[in-house]
Structures are given as C-alpha cells and as structure tokens.
Scaffold this motif. Structure first.
Motif, PDB file in Angstrom:
ATOM      1  N   GLU A   7     -51.876  45.532  -7.732  1.00  0.00           N
ATOM      2  CA  GLU A   7     -52.047  45.577  -9.344  1.00  0.00           C
ATOM      3  C   GLU A   7     -52.973  46.515  -9.690  1.00  0.00           C
ATOM      4  N   GLY A   8     -52.862  47.522 -10.727  1.00  0.00           N
ATOM      5  CA  GLY A   8     -53.773  48.604 -10.877  1.00  0.00           C
ATOM      6  C   GLY A   8     -54.079  48.932 -12.393  1.00  0.00           C
ATOM      7  N   THR A   9     -54.606  49.915 -12.622  1.00  0.00           N
ATOM      8  CA  THR A   9     -55.025  50.375 -14.238  1.00  0.00           C
ATOM      9  C   THR A   9     -55.626  51.831 -13.804  1.00  0.00           C
ATOM     10  N   ILE A  10     -55.562  52.629 -14.916  1.00  0.00           N
ATOM     11  CA  ILE A  10     -56.039  53.882 -15.156  1.00  0.00           C
ATOM     12  C   ILE A  10     -57.667  53.929 -15.443  1.00  0.00           C
ATOM     13  N   LEU A  11     -58.405  54.489 -14.793  1.00  0.00           N
ATOM     14  CA  LEU A  11     -59.835  54.452 -14.807  1.00  0.00           C
ATOM     15  C   LEU A  11     -60.209  55.485 -15.561  1.00  0.00           C
ATOM     16  N   ASP A  12     -61.475  56.358 -15.375  1.00  0.00           N
ATOM     17  CA  ASP A  12     -61.724  57.394 -16.131  1.00  0.00           C
ATOM     18  C   ASP A  12     -61.187  58.574 -15.529  1.00  0.00           C
ATOM     19  N   ARG A  13     -61.053  59.700 -16.261  1.00  0.00           N
ATOM     20  CA  ARG A  13     -60.493  61.052 -15.904  1.00  0.00           C
ATOM     21  C   ARG A  13     -59.466  61.114 -14.983  1.00  0.00           C
ATOM     22  N   SER A  14     -59.737  61.425 -13.745  1.00  0.00           N
ATOM     23  CA  SER A  14     -58.668  61.431 -12.914  1.00  0.00           C
ATOM     24  C   SER A  14     -58.843  60.411 -11.700  1.00  0.00           C
ATOM     25  N   LEU A  68     -57.476  56.555 -10.261  1.00  0.00           N
ATOM     26  CA  LEU A  68     -56.936  55.103 -10.625  1.00  0.00           C
ATOM     27  C   LEU A  68     -57.511  54.060  -9.936  1.00  0.00           C
ATOM     28  N   GLY A  69     -57.507  52.739 -10.368  1.00  0.00           N
ATOM     29  CA  GLY A  69     -58.118  51.809  -9.535  1.00  0.00           C
ATOM     30  C   GLY A  69     -56.908  50.726  -9.344  1.00  0.00           C
ATOM     31  N   PHE A  70     -56.994  50.069  -8.060  1.00  0.00           N
ATOM     32  CA  PHE A  70     -55.785  49.127  -7.494  1.00  0.00           C
ATOM     33  C   PHE A  70     -56.807  47.867  -6.903  1.00  0.00           C
ATOM     34  N   ILE A  71     -56.097  46.740  -7.245  1.00  0.00           N
ATOM     35  CA  ILE A  71     -56.567  45.393  -6.589  1.00  0.00           C
ATOM     36  C   ILE A  71     -55.695  45.133  -5.542  1.00  0.00           C
ATOM     37  N   VAL A  72     -55.867  45.161  -4.390  1.00  0.00           N
ATOM     38  CA  VAL A  72     -55.175  44.833  -3.238  1.00  0.00           C
ATOM     39  C   VAL A  72     -55.224  43.303  -2.777  1.00  0.00           C
ATOM     40  N   ASN A  73     -54.143  42.658  -2.552  1.00  0.00           N
ATOM     41  CA  ASN A  73     -54.145  41.252  -1.881  1.00  0.00           C
ATOM     42  C   ASN A  73     -53.699  41.352  -0.657  1.00  0.00           C
TER      43      ASN A  73
END
Length: 739
Positions: A430-437, A439-444
């Motif tokens: 599950e992820g989200t848009i962080l700053d500028r370019s 993207l951050g994702f949490i991996v299970n």
C-alpha cells in the motif's frame, strides 16, 4: 422583545432534549454531592452528640470512682485505729467499755462524713456486729439480716456492693493492713444522697442519665413516670451496644441511647438523649444546605439553557438547510433528516477513502503517528489489512522529472498508479505520493530477512515497471528498498531511505538500491596523498594525471568499497574545494570560472557515474582556465578544424583529448583557443550539435530513445535524456509528442 424571546425559546424537540440532558448533567452531580454532604452533616451531628454524652459519662464515672475512693480511705483510717485491731484480733479480751469507746470513734468519723448514713463492723472471730448507731449485736439478734447473708456469700472477697431499696451498701474487708482480714466494714449510703452527690460533683448533669449496677438494677431514684421508662430501658439494655449510640423508642418517645461501663465495679452509665435535639440541629443545617442547593439548581438550569441554546444553533442551521427553508420547522423527523445527512456524509467519506489511506500511510512513514501501537488498527479502519508480521519500505524515485512535472498532480497520479499496480502484482503493498518525484510504499512480508528470493522478486518487478516508465512516460525509475522490520519501525525504515537520497551522488549507479548493502561500512581514512597528487596535476596542467587521480579516487573509495555515504560526499567537496583554494593561494583570480565550477552542484548528480563526470568536467574547466592564462592566442585554423572533427565524429565517444591529439596540440591549449573564439567550450559545442542531430532523428524516425542516443554518441540513454532536457527544457519523449 417578543422576537428575542421567540428566538431563545425554541420549540424543537431536539432543543428540549439537549436542555434536559445538560440539566441532568448538572443535577446528578449536585444531588450526589448533596447526598454525601447531608450524610456527613448527619454523622457529624451524631458524633458531636455522642462526644458530649461520652464526656458527661466520663465525668460521672470519675465521680463514682472518687466516691469509692472515699470508702477505701475510710476503711484505711479504721485499720489504723488500735482499738479496731484489738477488737478484731482479740475479741474475747475486748470489754463492753472498749466496744463503747470504739463505737464512739467510728460514730464520730461517720458523723463527719455526710455521705455515710450508717456503718457496721463485723468481727469474724466472735461473729458480732458493732454498729455506729445502735451498738453491739450478735448474729442471732442482728436486725439487718441481708447484710449477714452477703458476708457469708462473699466470704472470699475483699470489696463488693449491694443495691437495696433505699440504700447502696458497700462491703470492705478490714483491716486492709493485714494479709488476712478478720472483719468486714459495711457502709450504708442512701441512694438519693449518692446520686445527688454525683450530680453536684458534675454540675447537675442531665437528669436523663441513669446508673445501673452490674445486675441491671437502677440506682438512680426516679419518679413513677420515669420508672416505666427505666424498666423498658432495662429490658432493652441487652440490645444496646456498649460505647455506641443507638436510636430507641420508649413510650412513644424517641431517644438516642448511649452507654458507658465504669471500670472496676461493672456499673453502667446510660444516657438518654432526646431525638428532637438532634432533629432541631439537623433541620437548621439542612435548611442552609437546601438554600445552597436551590441556588445551585437555578445556576445549573441557567448554564444548561445557555449550553443548549449554543449547541442547538448549529443543528438549527443544519435543519434549516436540509429542510430548504429559512426557518427551522417543528417536525418529528428532524432526527431522521440529520441522520440522512450523516449517512450521506459517511458515503462521501467512503468515496474519499483512498485519500484517507494516502494520508495515513504518509503519516506513518513521516512519523506523524504518536501511538505506534495503534497503527494496525488505524490501517484496518481505512480498509488496509496486513496479515504478515514483517514490513519494509520501498521508495520509487523518477530521476528525469522536471519541476513542472513534479508539481503536476495528474502526472503524479499516473506515475503512482503505474508503480502501485505493478508492485501489487508481485507483493502485498500500500502506498502514497510523497514529495516531488518520490512515491512511498509499505510492503508486507512473511519473512524477517532480506533474502535472495525477495531481491529477485523486486528486480523482476522493477524490470516491468521501468519498461513501462521509459516506453510510455519517458522517465527513468529507481527503487530504494529498506531493511525488513516491525510495523512500529516503518518510520525508521523510511528515514534510512530519506537519508540515503541525500547522498545519491556517491551511490553506485544501480536501478535498485538496498539499504542493507550500505550498512557494513568500513573505517574511513581520508585520502590525503591522492588529494595532493590531484592538486599538483591540476596546477601543473597535467590533464591526464589529474584524470588518473580521479579514477584512482573512485576505484578505491566509491566503486569497490563501502564507506559512510556522508563521509564520501564530504570527501568530494573537500577535494574540489582544495583545488580552488590552491588557486587562490597562488594568486589567481578565479571569479570568471565560478559559474562553470560550482562544487555544490554535485548534489544534482543522481549516482557516482554522474559524479565522476561532474568532477572530470570541473577539473577540465580549471585546467583550461590555467592554460588560457598561459596562452592568450587564438588560432582560427585550430577552431575550424576542431569543429570539423566534432561534426564528423559526433556519433562516436570522442573526448577533448582525442581531438587535441588529432590536431597535434595539447588538449588544454585547444580548449582555451576554442572557448576564446566561439564563447563555448568544446563539450558544450559538441553537446549542442548532438542535440540538434537527435532532434532531427526524433522528427524523421520512429527509433527508440536508446537507438537515437547511441546514434548521436551517447551510450547511456539517461545521460542523453538529461543533456537533451538541459538544452531544450523538456525530455526527448515530450519533444517528440509536440512535433
């Protein structure tokens, strides 16, 4: 005034319920406090009454002990009379005259003590009674038979008493000075005299205080009306707890009864306290309390009304909006109306659930969740369920994004959707848009370690998404993968990645970077000797030697070894700064090359390959600057031939050194001459020429970016994209779309 009143006194059922709820919120604590305070007042009054009764009883008990002390003192006086001792020890030698003398002595002492009514002295050896009033009697003729019975009944006792109809008779063995008494002193005290003495000693204590002997007989003289009360009390005495106060009913009267036992003789002092006295005091205090309660109720009602008005106003406006009128209408469906609006809000929230997910994941990664133990619960609340116990963080970085692209929300969503969908085909993320370019994702993950199988899975996933990124979005993609840990350490994993992104310039050029590969850091030793060699090569304008020094630096520290990233980046800054500092020490005016030699632009390098090119370029600029100082001549022939060579050989990987060798001059001299003649460096001219050729290919052909980059002399498509964007302000893919 009427309008104002109508405005305040709403007729809505919701307002009435709010008013009632607020008033109850004030009323219940008030009633609880009043109940506790009332109980405290009652117990305090009872305690005061009991304390007063206890003090009176203690005083009476002390007086009884004092009276018994007089009897003991009187018996001690008689024990010291010589005739008394002779009469008790040798009654056969005691004449009638002696008895007369002894009787007069006893009588005189009795007459001097108004408390004693009469005194008998019993001689055990001859069984005779000598009285202070009548004289000498034997057993057969003695008139007070109950006394004789008491003496025989208590032959082994030294002191006791007997309550009779009119008297209280005390018995004391004499003489007290002998171990084995030979007689008994009998003292008769009238009841009324005994009780009056007690009352006088205690300042006429309350006449409702009675004294009972150990056989529950009333000692105090009473009237006929009091006898009934006392007899009932005697019957009830068995139920009266000692040392406490209890409410009882006698002859339709209510009393508090308090008893106190006198130590030594077993007598009990019973005090009857009228209940009306307690009620009068309680009524006085409760009246004051009720007045306070009434004031509190009125204040509470006012506060409840104010709160109800303030809290109802928003609801009133909501109902007005929902009903579509300017006035709130009295309706039984106002709750249904608001409930419907709330249901609509819930539906809206569900529609915005993805946004909530993005914000929550962003907060988790940025450590904005204070309670780490609630992370799993909060994820479940927004529909995210992770079943495995281990977690990692993956950050996707788009290297070639321009400022405009980075700020374009729609383009960010396209990037995010592409990466997210690709990752989800291989793993639970599950992820989200962080700053500028970024993207951050949490991996299970099911396993705790970063195994080879996990790495291969990420590489496979990266291959798919990077192909899409380059083919469809004209961007290059890099993944940075954290260590595996627990859910409460996700923010620490993201912080590891964020710190590494600050040192991209010294990281090997890999498409995927694993944090774990940069944790076994060696002890860093600064390459001072290499620094000196590089400075000497630059100042002597030995370009080949300077490039060799840079090669050695990268081979030893950036390519083959793993040192702390911050130390490596600091080392590069120091290296470049030391060269400029050496020029300043030699007296060179380097202001003209500052715009070309900006060491802080190394932060724009995306990997250590670009950092290498950055250093080579800057060192070349410095050497060119030094060569230009030595030789100011400009040769048009050299420039024209150099341009011809570059235009002929632009498709190959040529360098300034290669062209200088073809021209038969030093690379430094050629660079200075070219710069002075054209106003551009050879590299800038070659780059612009290659970009123009690539634009022609982009317009005329459908070849891929990789093929075009190789056709114009770039073996690295990303370097081609970067130089193209630097010259034209947009990427090759965007340029192709516009034409």
């Amino acid at each position: 005034m009427i309008g104002y009143t109508k405005k305040l006194f709403f007729n809505g059922s919701l307002f009435r319920k709010q008013l009632l709820s607020y008033f109850i919120s004030v009323l219940i604590p008030t009633l609880m406090i009043v109940s506790v305070y009332s109980y405290t007042i009652s117990e305090d009054l009872k305690s005061q009454i009991k304390q007063a009764s206890d003090n009176s009883g203690q005083r009476v008990a002390k007086s009884v002990e004092d009276l018994i002390g007089q009897i003991n003192y009187f018996s001690l006086q008689l024990s010291f009379l010589p005739d008394m001792n002779r009469m008790l020890k040798s009654p056969s030698e005691f004449t009638m005259y002696d008895y007369y003398q002894l009787k007069e002595q006893v009588r005189n002492q009795v007459n001097s003590n108004e408390l004693f009514y009469s005194v008998y002295i019993y001689s055990a050896l001859n069984e005779k009674f000598m009285t202070s009033r009548e004289g000498l009697f034997d057993i057969a003729s003695f008139y007070d038979k109950p006394v004789l019975e008491q003496i025989r009944l208590h032959s082994n006792e030294t002191f006791w008493y007997q309550v009779r109809d009119d008297y209280i008779t005390f018995y004391k063995a004499i003489p007290v000075t002998d171990a084995r008494p030979l007689g008994t002193l009998i003292i008769n005290i009238k009841k009324d005299m005994f009780i009056n003495t007690l009352y006088n000693l205690n300042n006429n204590v309350d006449q409702r205080m009675f004294i009972m002997d150990s056989h529950a007989q009333i000692i105090s003289p009473t009237s006929e009306d009091e006898n009934n009360t006392i007899n009932q009390l005697v019957v009830a005495k068995a139920t009266i707890p000692s040392e406490t106060m209890q409410k009882i009913h006698i002859d339709s009267q209510t009393y508090f009864v308090h008893s106190l036992t006198i130590k030594g003789n077993g007598w009990t002092i019973v005090n009857l306290i009228p209940y009306d006295l307690y009620k009068e005091r309680l009524f006085s205090k409760m009246s004051s309390l009720l007045l306070i309660v009434l004031v509190v109720f009125l204040i509470g009602l006012a506060i409840a009304y104010v709160f109800a008005v303030k809290m109802y106003n928003p609801w009133k406006k909501i109902i007005e909006v929902l009903s579509g009128s300017g006035e709130s209408k009295q309706t039984a469906d106002e709750f249904l109306m608001v409930s419907g609006a709330i249901s609509s809000m819930i539906d809206t929230i569900k529609q915005n659930e993805p946004v909530m997910k993005d914000h929550l994941i962003s907060d988790i990664l940025r450590n904005n969740v204070s309670d780490k133990g609630s992370i799993s619960t909060r994820l479940e609340q927004v529909g995210i369920v992770f079943k495995e116990p281990n977690y990692a963080v993956i950050v996707a970085v788009f290297e070639a994004m321009s400022q405009e692209e980075a700020e374009d929300p729609q383009r960010k969503l396209i990037f995010y959707s592409m990466v997210s969908e690709t990752l989800k085909t291989y793993m639970h993320v599950e992820g989200t848009i962080l700053d500028r370019s970024k993207l951050g994702f949490i991996v299970n993950l099911p396993r705790s370690g970063m195994g080879e199988e996990w790495r291969q899975l990420i590489h496979k996933c990266y291959t798919d998404m990077n192909a899409i990124a380059q083919a469809q979005l004209n961007v290059s993609l890099q993944l940075i993968v954290s260590d595996v840990g627990t859910i409460d350490r996700l923010h620490a994993a993201y912080e590891q990645i964020r710190r590494m992104l600050n040192y991209k310039a010294v990281i090997n050029r890999n498409d995927i970077v694993f944090i774990q590969d940069h944790k076994n850091e060696l002890k860093f030793v600064y390459p001072l000797s290499l620094q000196k060699q590089l400075i000497h090569s630059v100042t002597t304008m030995n370009r080949e030697k300077a490039i060799q020094c840079v090669n050695d630096l990268f081979e030893q520290y950036l390519y083959n070894a793993k040192y702390p990233l911050e130390k490596l980046q600091g080392m590069i800054v120091v290296f470049m700064s030391s060269i400029v500092n050496e020029l300043l020490k030699d007296g060179h005016d380097i202001g003209s090359i500052y715009k070309h030699v900006d060491i802080y632009k190394l932060n724009e390098c995306q990997n250590n390959d670009e950092l290498y090119q950055f250093m080579i370029t800057h060192i070349s600029e410095i050497i060119t600057f030094l060569e230009a100082i030595q030789d100011k001549q400009v040769t048009n022939l050299y420039v024209s031939k150099t341009i011809a060579y570059m235009e002929d050989l632009y498709t190959s990987n040529i360098s300034i050194t290669d062209i200088a060798q073809l021209m038969g001059v030093s690379s430094g001299h050629l660079s200075r001459t070219f710069k002075a003649e054209t106003g551009k460096s050879m590299l800038e001219y070659l780059t612009e020429y290659r970009i123009e050729k690539s634009k022609d290919l982009l317009r005329r052909s459908t070849a891929s970016l990789q093929e075009i980059s190789q056709a114009v002399g770039y073996n690295d498509v990303q370097s081609f994209i970067r130089f193209f964007k630097k010259c034209e302000g947009l990427t090759p893919g965007e340029y192709r779309k516009k034409i």
